[in-house]
Design a protein around this motif. Structure first.
Motif, PDB file in Angstrom:
ATOM      1  N   TRP A  17     -17.654  49.623 -13.707  1.00 15.75           N
ATOM      2  CA  TRP A  17     -16.870  50.521 -14.548  1.00 15.75           C
ATOM      3  C   TRP A  17     -17.074  50.096 -15.996  1.00 15.75           C
ATOM      4  CZ3 TRP A  17     -15.269  50.672  -9.541  1.00 15.75           C
ATOM      5  CH2 TRP A  17     -14.746  51.880  -9.076  1.00 15.75           C
ATOM      6  N   ARG A  18     -17.256  51.080 -16.861  1.00 12.54           N
ATOM      7  CA  ARG A  18     -17.411  50.769 -18.279  1.00 12.54           C
ATOM      8  C   ARG A  18     -16.596  51.749 -19.106  1.00 12.54           C
ATOM      9  NH1 ARG A  18     -23.134  53.155 -20.688  1.00 12.54           N
ATOM     10  NH2 ARG A  18     -22.610  55.360 -20.455  1.00 12.54           N
ATOM     11  N   TYR A  19     -16.258  51.328 -20.302  1.00 17.00           N
ATOM     12  CA  TYR A  19     -15.559  52.202 -21.232  1.00 17.00           C
ATOM     13  C   TYR A  19     -16.523  53.295 -21.677  1.00 17.00           C
ATOM     14  CZ  TYR A  19     -12.359  53.521 -24.994  1.00 17.00           C
ATOM     15  OH  TYR A  19     -11.495  54.209 -25.815  1.00 17.00           O
ATOM     16  N   ALA A  20     -16.053  54.527 -21.665  1.00 18.29           N
ATOM     17  CA  ALA A  20     -16.936  55.649 -21.988  1.00 18.29           C
ATOM     18  C   ALA A  20     -17.384  55.579 -23.445  1.00 18.29           C
ATOM     19  CB  ALA A  20     -16.222  56.965 -21.721  1.00 18.29           C
ATOM     20  N   ASP A  64     -23.070  59.212 -23.953  1.00 15.49           N
ATOM     21  CA  ASP A  64     -22.685  59.420 -22.558  1.00 15.49           C
ATOM     22  C   ASP A  64     -23.628  60.413 -21.888  1.00 15.49           C
ATOM     23  OD1 ASP A  64     -21.032  58.707 -20.466  1.00 15.49           O
ATOM     24  OD2 ASP A  64     -19.485  60.184 -20.921  1.00 15.49           O
ATOM     25  N   VAL A  79     -25.987  56.331 -15.692  1.00 15.94           N
ATOM     26  CA  VAL A  79     -24.585  56.509 -15.305  1.00 15.94           C
ATOM     27  C   VAL A  79     -24.551  57.445 -14.109  1.00 15.94           C
ATOM     28  CG1 VAL A  79     -22.332  57.399 -16.016  1.00 15.94           C
ATOM     29  CG2 VAL A  79     -23.739  56.144 -17.648  1.00 15.94           C
ATOM     30  N   PRO A 123     -19.793  60.113 -14.869  1.00 14.03           N
ATOM     31  CA  PRO A 123     -19.048  60.029 -16.130  1.00 14.03           C
ATOM     32  C   PRO A 123     -17.614  60.518 -15.956  1.00 14.03           C
ATOM     33  CG  PRO A 123     -20.501  61.934 -16.153  1.00 14.03           C
ATOM     34  CD  PRO A 123     -20.788  61.188 -14.872  1.00 14.03           C
ATOM     35  N   LEU A 124     -16.765  60.151 -16.890  1.00 14.60           N
ATOM     36  CA  LEU A 124     -15.353  60.535 -16.841  1.00 14.60           C
ATOM     37  C   LEU A 124     -15.205  61.977 -17.313  1.00 14.60           C
ATOM     38  CD1 LEU A 124     -12.526  59.275 -16.283  1.00 14.60           C
ATOM     39  CD2 LEU A 124     -12.367  58.873 -18.754  1.00 14.60           C
ATOM     40  N   LEU A 184     -13.821  63.414 -20.766  1.00 13.38           N
ATOM     41  CA  LEU A 184     -14.651  63.414 -21.965  1.00 13.38           C
ATOM     42  C   LEU A 184     -15.957  64.166 -21.779  1.00 13.38           C
ATOM     43  CD1 LEU A 184     -14.220  59.630 -22.858  1.00 13.38           C
ATOM     44  CD2 LEU A 184     -12.836  61.546 -23.646  1.00 13.38           C
ATOM     45  N   PHE A 185     -16.401  64.302 -20.537  1.00  8.63           N
ATOM     46  CA  PHE A 185     -17.670  64.956 -20.243  1.00  8.63           C
ATOM     47  C   PHE A 185     -17.416  66.458 -20.120  1.00  8.63           C
ATOM     48  CE2 PHE A 185     -21.839  65.251 -18.080  1.00  8.63           C
ATOM     49  CZ  PHE A 185     -22.550  64.315 -18.821  1.00  8.63           C
ATOM     50  N   TRP A 232     -11.292  58.020 -11.146  1.00  7.70           N
ATOM     51  CA  TRP A 232     -10.211  57.142 -11.604  1.00  7.70           C
ATOM     52  C   TRP A 232      -9.056  57.091 -10.597  1.00  7.70           C
ATOM     53  CZ3 TRP A 232     -11.185  61.988 -13.228  1.00  7.70           C
ATOM     54  CH2 TRP A 232     -10.157  62.913 -13.251  1.00  7.70           C
TER      55      TRP A 232
END
Length: 532
Positions: A104-107, A113, A122, A125-126, A129-130, A437
């Protein structure tokens, strides 16, 4: 607070049984342990927690029952890595994830991204934000895209109002503000999916089928409200302006901003998370403009997501714009939503609320009638003959008092890369909630499989005679060959040899010796003379 209210004592008669004794009946208590229910009383490992102060003990690295253990935390990379437990207890039961590591990484910023996703760096993606535009760009740049649109349980709009602040403590003022939500427009502008449905009812409940049984109650409540107050849950700024006029909230000094009867400007601050969390900021911005049109001085204050919850708990806001999340969606029972407006959660501004409200924003609401309904509902099951009447009255109260005003149903499009893994949830096979998440992502990890490696390429080599000068080249096998002079021989990939033969620079047959070539030429001339 939850445990103190409900739990008398707990015992563990053996290694696989926990017995919880309640202070009073609660037929829904088992829902406390679903998903994020651990915040209401998590069962933990005795050998880890025994003798520890739960208010200070960190349990780090965490010891839990899942199939992964913490491998490492890398703050400089905004990343943490989990490693699969090869001794996972459910492995023999058929539950074992294929990925050995999960990262897991911060976007990063959206452009990075998107680029990382297209390159296959990746896998998921989250979707906060995507955006939909980014998803369409990704699909145009790579075929390795699977999308899984899924309706989130938290609509978007006005999470709640701060009823401790004048004049938001006036129900009609809250209705006037809600009538300025241009839901049709906001639905069309929704940035996170191809479409977003309009929210039909003023309650913090998603359009899930599990709530269909409450829809007739909601319709009946709105009918009563229209008959009693003359209000309909719709976009109607003209009606909103009239409500304010009738309250004597008028523009006394002709500067375009209304004043309250005591002469203060009618001004509200809309609290939203920042524009990078685009699925809600655009609602705050649009509502502020709509409110200005009817003479309300409205502004948007953007705060970090963590501070949104902090200010909401402390009551340091006017109107909270964001997600309309309550605990009702998981069990499909609106008692959890009604309970969020119980007076037990009331605290004055400046004191941190320990529960209640919508997505953490506490409205400082008090209503003894609703309290009595909630208290009774907790002690009876949802199928009890008395429950429907209580549900219906509770719905009517929270809608009439206008405590939440959703605008659109939040649709997230969880996007997955199929460059290295396959078997993700998709539009055609939504076998599980796709959100990365949510704790349930573990059941997705149980299903995905690595993409099969392509079969090895077989390269055929042939002997080749060069009939001309050939510069050095890189063969199809990645190796370097040459340079070669006329008459030289080498073994090279057949694909390269075919190309050189076609160009007249090579041959598959050996050239004849010079003496033989000359003798054959002389013989040909002699034969020609004799034939004359």
């Amino acid at each position: 607070a939850f445990v103190e209210e409900w739990v008398e004592s707990v015992e563990a008669p053996d290694n696989y049984t926990v017995v919880i004794h309640l202070k009073k009946p609660n037929p829904r208590f088992h829902h406390s342990f679903r998903m994020w229910g651990g915040s209401q009383g998590q069962i933990v490992a005795k050998h880890i927690w025994e003798g520890k102060d739960p208010t200070t003990f960190k349990n780090f690295p965490p010891v839990e029952t899942g199939p992964y253990k913490l491998y490492g935390v890398y703050p400089e990379l905004n990343m943490f890595v989990w490693e699969r437990r090869e001794d996972y207890w459910a492995k023999d039961l058929g539950y074992f994830p294929a990925p050995k590591y999960v990262i897991w990484r911060y976007a990063p910023p959206p452009d990075i991204d998107l680029a990382d996703f297209v390159k296959g760096m990746v896998d998921a993606p989250l979707p906060h934000l995507f955006s939909w535009d980014m998803i369409k760009s990704a699909m145009a740049l790579t075929p390795n895209v699977t999308i899984a649109p899924f309706l989130d349980p938290c609509p978007l709009g006005i999470s709640t109002f701060n009823l401790e602040k004048y004049p938001l403590n006036i129900r009609e003022v809250r209705w006037a503000i809600a009538l300025c939500l241009n839901k049709e427009k906001l639905s069309e502008l929704y940035p996170m999916a191809e479409r977003a449905d309009i929210s039909p009812y003023p309650w913090p409940i998603p359009k899930y089928g599990s709530f269909d049984k409450y829809v007739p109650m909601a319709e009946k409540a709105l009918k009563r409200i229209k008959e009693e107050l003359g209000f309909t849950y719709e976009y109607n700024p003209e009606k909103a302006a009239k409500i304010l006029d009738d309250l004597n909230f008028i523009d006394r000094d002709r500067d375009g901003i209304r004043e309250t009867p005591n002469g203060t400007k009618l001004s509200f601050e809309l609290m939203s998370r920042p524009q990078t969390v685009v699925q809600e900021y655009y609602i705050a911005a649009d509502l502020a403009e709509e409110l200005k049109k009817i003479g309300i001085d409205a502004s948007v204050r953007t705060v970090d997501p963590a501070m949104w919850h902090e200010f909401g708990a402390l009551g340091q806001y006017d109107i909270a714009i964001g997600s309309l999340c309550t605990g009702a969606w998981l069990p499909g029972d609106i008692i959890y939503m009604l309970d969020n407006f119980h007076s037990k959660w009331y605290v004055p501004i400046g004191t941190r609320a320990i529960g209640g409200g919508v997505h953490g924003a506490n409205p400082r609401y008090q209503n003894p009638e609703l309290d009595a309904i909630v208290d009774q509902l907790w002690t009876i099951g949802p199928d009890d003959p008395k429950a429907d009447e209580l549900y219906e009255q509770g719905i009517y109260i929270i809608m009439k008092d206008m405590l939440s005003a959703p605008a659109v149903e939040k649709m997230f499009v969880q996007t997955f890369s199929t460059a290295y893994w396959t078997g993700w949830p998709s539009e055609d096979n939504m076998y599980h909630v796709p959100y990365i998440w949510w704790p349930e992502i573990i059941f997705v990890l149980f299903q995905i499989k690595p993409v099969a490696a392509p079969p090895p390429v077989t390269i055929e080599y042939v002997g080749t005679w060069f009939t001309g000068t050939v510069e050095a080249f890189t063969g199809v096998d990645g190796k370097s060959y040459g340079p070669f002079a006329k008459g030289e021989y080498a073994i090279i990939p057949k694909e390269d040899a075919d190309r050189l033969v076609e160009q007249g620079l090579a041959s598959y047959t050996a050239p004849m010796a010079t003496e033989i070539t000359e003798a054959l030429s002389q013989l040909s001339e002699l034969t020609d003379k004799m034939s004359r």
